[in-house]
Design a protein around this motif. Sequence first.
Motif, PDB file in Angstrom:
ATOM      1  N   TRP A  34       0.812  -1.214   0.000  1.00 14.08           N
ATOM      2  CA  TRP A  34       0.000   0.000   0.000  1.00 14.08           C
ATOM      3  C   TRP A  34       0.853   1.274   0.000  1.00 14.08           C
ATOM      4  CZ3 TRP A  34      -0.414   3.677   3.925  1.00 14.08           C
ATOM      5  CH2 TRP A  34       0.135   3.323   5.160  1.00 14.08           C
ATOM      6  N   VAL A  35       2.160   1.132   0.257  1.00 21.30           N
ATOM      7  CA  VAL A  35       3.109   2.230   0.070  1.00 21.30           C
ATOM      8  C   VAL A  35       4.311   1.656  -0.659  1.00 21.30           C
ATOM      9  CG1 VAL A  35       4.578   3.976   1.166  1.00 21.30           C
ATOM     10  CG2 VAL A  35       2.397   3.377   2.212  1.00 21.30           C
ATOM     11  N   GLU A  36       4.729   2.335  -1.709  1.00 21.51           N
ATOM     12  CA  GLU A  36       5.890   1.909  -2.498  1.00 21.51           C
ATOM     13  C   GLU A  36       6.742   3.123  -2.830  1.00 21.51           C
ATOM     14  OE1 GLU A  36       6.878  -1.076  -3.270  1.00 21.51           O
ATOM     15  OE2 GLU A  36       5.089  -2.309  -2.973  1.00 21.51           O
ATOM     16  N   LYS A  48       7.759   8.633  -1.829  1.00 23.15           N
ATOM     17  CA  LYS A  48       6.856   7.617  -1.283  1.00 23.15           C
ATOM     18  C   LYS A  48       5.505   7.806  -1.959  1.00 23.15           C
ATOM     19  CE  LYS A  48       8.779   7.338   3.361  1.00 23.15           C
ATOM     20  NZ  LYS A  48       8.530   7.668   4.770  1.00 23.15           N
ATOM     21  N   ALA A  49       4.955   6.707  -2.480  1.00 27.24           N
ATOM     22  CA  ALA A  49       3.658   6.754  -3.134  1.00 27.24           C
ATOM     23  C   ALA A  49       2.687   5.846  -2.390  1.00 27.24           C
ATOM     24  CB  ALA A  49       3.780   6.313  -4.587  1.00 27.24           C
ATOM     25  N   LYS A  50       1.537   6.392  -2.043  1.00 31.13           N
ATOM     26  CA  LYS A  50       0.492   5.612  -1.371  1.00 31.13           C
ATOM     27  C   LYS A  50      -0.451   5.074  -2.447  1.00 31.13           C
ATOM     28  CE  LYS A  50      -3.425   6.098   1.756  1.00 31.13           C
ATOM     29  NZ  LYS A  50      -4.196   7.047   2.567  1.00 31.13           N
ATOM     30  N   ASP A  52      -3.898   3.901  -3.280  1.00 32.27           N
ATOM     31  CA  ASP A  52      -5.184   4.156  -2.642  1.00 32.27           C
ATOM     32  C   ASP A  52      -6.316   3.666  -3.534  1.00 32.27           C
ATOM     33  OD1 ASP A  52      -7.455   5.146  -1.430  1.00 32.27           O
ATOM     34  OD2 ASP A  52      -6.710   7.190  -1.235  1.00 32.27           O
ATOM     35  N   SER A  58      -4.922   9.217  -9.899  1.00 35.45           N
ATOM     36  CA  SER A  58      -3.735   9.490  -9.089  1.00 35.45           C
ATOM     37  C   SER A  58      -3.605  10.992  -8.867  1.00 35.45           C
ATOM     38  CB  SER A  58      -2.494   8.945  -9.793  1.00 35.45           C
ATOM     39  OG  SER A  58      -2.584   7.545  -9.927  1.00 35.45           O
ATOM     40  N   TYR A 142       2.018  11.608   2.219  1.00 36.15           N
ATOM     41  CA  TYR A 142       2.523  11.043   0.967  1.00 36.15           C
ATOM     42  C   TYR A 142       2.319  12.048  -0.164  1.00 36.15           C
ATOM     43  CZ  TYR A 142       2.371   6.836   3.755  1.00 36.15           C
ATOM     44  OH  TYR A 142       2.563   5.927   4.761  1.00 36.15           O
ATOM     45  N   LEU A 145      -0.168   9.995  -4.609  1.00 35.51           N
ATOM     46  CA  LEU A 145      -1.219   9.028  -4.340  1.00 35.51           C
ATOM     47  C   LEU A 145      -1.522   8.341  -5.676  1.00 35.51           C
ATOM     48  CD1 LEU A 145      -4.325   9.399  -2.228  1.00 35.51           C
ATOM     49  CD2 LEU A 145      -4.633   8.846  -4.635  1.00 35.51           C
ATOM     50  N   VAL A 159      -2.643  -4.910   0.911  1.00 36.16           N
ATOM     51  CA  VAL A 159      -2.717  -3.821   1.886  1.00 36.16           C
ATOM     52  C   VAL A 159      -2.000  -4.128   3.193  1.00 36.16           C
ATOM     53  CG1 VAL A 159      -4.843  -2.874   0.902  1.00 36.16           C
ATOM     54  CG2 VAL A 159      -4.976  -4.574   2.745  1.00 36.16           C
ATOM     55  N   THR A 162       4.220  -3.101   2.746  1.00 38.29           N
ATOM     56  CA  THR A 162       4.754  -1.841   2.227  1.00 38.29           C
ATOM     57  C   THR A 162       6.130  -2.118   1.625  1.00 38.29           C
ATOM     58  OG1 THR A 162       5.774  -1.296   4.354  1.00 38.29           O
ATOM     59  CG2 THR A 162       3.575  -0.385   3.943  1.00 38.29           C
TER      60      THR A 162
END
Length: 184
Positions: A34-36, A48-50, A52, A58, A142, A145, A159, A162
Amino acid sequence: MTSSAKRVVAGLAAGWLLSAGAALADNATPVFGWVEKAELKPWDIKVKAKLDSGALTSSIDARDIETFQKDDEDWVRFRFELEDEDSGDTVTEEVERPLYRTLTVRGAGGRDERPVVLLNLCVGDTVYEEQFSLRDRGEMFYPVLLGRRTIGHLGHLDVSKTFIHDAECGENAEFVEHEPEEDD
């Protein structure tokens, strides 16, 4: 239920479980947390990209957003002010892009119109050309997104995890061009 009927039901259930397990074990489709970490191209800024699944489009942190005309087309000028996750440095870039579309966001705070542009983003080992709505996300944890449109191109979302992948896109990385959808 007779014992032979029970065996048939048990056999069907076992077969279903095996096929479901095989589908889950399919390694052809990558899994992302869920975060990459992602990298904005061509600026090579790691962020950092969430991921969602509640958002369709995005979004990226953009400041001083203004629309203008260039060659009789609508364009957008904006500024990135992003912390590079590798160096820790704050990177500021002035950017101009053609306006792809305008997004109307409705929420508890009312209605908001946001410009959308196409940007290149490296996630894993692939560069994706994706739609990004421009918004001041300075108060958000973040800066990027990734919504369902982008997640759908990446693969599966887990989810519970990470940072499964690092953004590693060299000059020979695969490039996935944006393909307009019906509601674009």
